[in-house]
Write a protein that holds these residues in place. Structure first.
Motif, short mmCIF file in Angstrom:
data_model
loop_
_atom_site.label_atom_id
_atom_site.label_comp_id
_atom_site.label_asym_id
_atom_site.label_seq_id
_atom_site.Cartn_x
_atom_site.Cartn_y
_atom_site.Cartn_z
N THR A 169 102.64 52.30 46.50
CA THR A 169 102.16 51.90 47.83
C THR A 169 101.31 50.64 47.71
O THR A 169 100.87 50.26 46.60
CB THR A 169 101.31 53.01 48.47
OG1 THR A 169 100.11 53.16 47.69
CG2 THR A 169 102.07 54.33 48.55
N THR A 170 101.04 50.03 48.84
CA THR A 170 100.18 48.85 48.85
C THR A 170 98.80 49.18 48.29
O THR A 170 98.23 48.41 47.51
CB THR A 170 100.07 48.27 50.28
OG1 THR A 170 101.39 47.96 50.74
CG2 THR A 170 99.22 47.02 50.31
N ASP A 215 103.56 40.99 57.22
CA ASP A 215 102.98 42.33 57.31
C ASP A 215 101.45 42.31 57.29
O ASP A 215 100.82 42.45 56.24
CB ASP A 215 103.51 43.20 56.17
CG ASP A 215 103.35 44.67 56.46
OD1 ASP A 215 102.34 45.07 57.10
OD2 ASP A 215 104.24 45.44 56.07
N PRO A 216 100.82 42.15 58.46
CA PRO A 216 99.35 42.09 58.52
C PRO A 216 98.67 43.37 58.05
O PRO A 216 97.56 43.32 57.52
CB PRO A 216 99.05 41.80 59.99
CG PRO A 216 100.31 42.04 60.73
CD PRO A 216 101.44 41.96 59.76
N GLU A 217 99.31 44.52 58.24
CA GLU A 217 98.68 45.77 57.82
C GLU A 217 98.54 45.82 56.29
O GLU A 217 97.51 46.22 55.76
CB GLU A 217 99.50 46.96 58.30
CG GLU A 217 98.83 48.29 57.97
CD GLU A 217 99.60 49.49 58.52
OE1 GLU A 217 99.25 50.60 58.11
OE2 GLU A 217 100.53 49.32 59.33
N LYS A 218 99.57 45.39 55.57
CA LYS A 218 99.50 45.38 54.10
C LYS A 218 98.46 44.37 53.62
O LYS A 218 97.74 44.64 52.65
CB LYS A 218 100.87 45.08 53.50
CG LYS A 218 101.83 46.24 53.66
CD LYS A 218 103.18 45.95 53.07
CE LYS A 218 104.10 47.16 53.25
NZ LYS A 218 105.44 46.94 52.72
N ARG A 219 98.35 43.23 54.29
CA ARG A 219 97.33 42.26 53.93
C ARG A 219 95.94 42.85 54.15
O ARG A 219 95.03 42.64 53.34
CB ARG A 219 97.49 40.95 54.70
CG ARG A 219 98.68 40.13 54.24
CD ARG A 219 98.66 38.70 54.75
NE ARG A 219 98.29 38.58 56.15
CZ ARG A 219 99.12 38.74 57.18
NH1 ARG A 219 100.39 39.02 56.97
NH2 ARG A 219 98.69 38.61 58.43
N ALA A 220 95.77 43.61 55.24
CA ALA A 220 94.48 44.24 55.53
C ALA A 220 94.11 45.26 54.46
O ALA A 220 92.96 45.33 54.02
CB ALA A 220 94.50 44.89 56.91
N VAL A 221 95.07 46.06 54.03
CA VAL A 221 94.83 47.05 52.97
C VAL A 221 94.38 46.36 51.69
O VAL A 221 93.38 46.74 51.07
CB VAL A 221 96.10 47.91 52.71
CG1 VAL A 221 95.96 48.74 51.44
CG2 VAL A 221 96.39 48.81 53.91
N GLU A 247 90.81 44.83 51.94
CA GLU A 247 89.76 45.83 51.79
C GLU A 247 89.55 46.20 50.33
O GLU A 247 88.42 46.27 49.85
CB GLU A 247 90.11 47.07 52.60
CG GLU A 247 89.00 48.09 52.63
CD GLU A 247 89.31 49.24 53.56
OE1 GLU A 247 89.00 50.38 53.18
OE2 GLU A 247 89.84 49.01 54.65
N GLU A 281 89.61 38.16 51.87
CA GLU A 281 90.68 38.11 52.86
C GLU A 281 91.98 37.67 52.19
O GLU A 281 92.01 36.64 51.53
CB GLU A 281 90.33 37.12 53.97
CG GLU A 281 91.42 37.03 55.02
CD GLU A 281 91.18 35.95 56.05
OE1 GLU A 281 92.02 35.84 56.96
OE2 GLU A 281 90.18 35.21 55.94
#
Length: 169
Positions: free
Chosen positions: A54-55, A83-89, A92, A97
Motif C-alpha cells: 500500500t501507499t 492521485d492527490p490522496e496518495k500524495r497526502a498519505v 504525512e 509536502e
C-alpha cells in the motif's frame, strides 16, 4: 570530472529530492536524486522499487530507507499528479509536502532526454548510481510511454522529478 564512482557520493550540504511513481500491482518506484555542481549535473543516488504494498507501507519503507542511508533532510518530493490522496498519505508519513508537477508527459520526457545528453567533459548531465538497477534496466528497454503498460515506473519517477524541479527549466 573524474569517471570514478566517487562522483556518486551523497553530498550532505546539497539538496536532496525524491521522484515517485505510485503503484501496487505495477511497481511503486522512488528515486533519491541530488543536483550537484550548482545544478549543472544531477545524480540518481538510490532507488526503491516494490510491488503489492500500500501507499502507507511504501511510505514507511521510504522513511526507513532514508534514515538508514544517512541522507539528510529531503528538500522536495515530486510524484504522479493523478492521485492527490496518495500524495497526502506520503506527505504525512515523510513529513514534507509531496508535490504534483504539472507538465505533460512529453515535456517531462524531453527534460530527461536533455539531461541524458553527453556534456563537453564526456559525461552526461544525468548520472545514475549502479545500485539503481531497475532504473537502468528501464532506460535500456524504453521505447514509448504507454500509461499502465510496459516497464517505465522508475523512469516515470525520474520524469516527475524533472517536471517539478526548478533547475530543470
Amino acid at each position: 570530472m573524474s569517471r570514478n564512482l566517487a562522483v556518486f557520493d551523497y553530498r550532505p550540504e546539497g539538496e536532496l529530492y525524491l521522484g515517485i511513481d505510485f503503484g501496487y500491482k505495477n511497481p511503486f518506484a522512488c528515486l533519491w536524486i541530488q543536483p550537484i555542481d550548482r545544478g549543472e549535473r544531477v545524480l540518481v543516488l538510490d532507488e526503491y522499487y516494490q510491488r503489492f504494498r500500500t501507499t502507507a507501507e511504501n511510505g514507511r519503507a521510504l522513511l526507513e530507507m532514508q534514515l538508514a542511508s544517512g541522507y539528510g533532510r529531503i528538500t522536495d518530493a515530486f510524484a504522479d499528479p493523478s492521485d492527490p490522496e496518495k500524495r497526502a498519505v506520503l506527505s504525512e508519513i515523510l513529513g514534507i509536502e509531496v508535490k504534483a508537477p504539472h507538465r505533460s508527459v512529453e515535456v517531462g520526457q524531453e527534460l530527461v532526454r536533455r539531461w541524458l545528453k553527453v556534456r563537453p567533459d564526456g559525461l552526461p548531465g544525468l548520472l545514475i548510481h549502479h545500485r539503481c538497477k531497475e532504473l537502468i534496466s528501464e532506460l535500456k528497454g524504453y521505447m514509448v510511454h504507454e500509461p499502465g503498460k510496459g516497464r517505465h515506473h522508475a523512469l516515470d519517477a525520474l520524469r516527475y522529478f524533472f517536471a517539478g524541479w526548478i533547475g530543470a527549466d
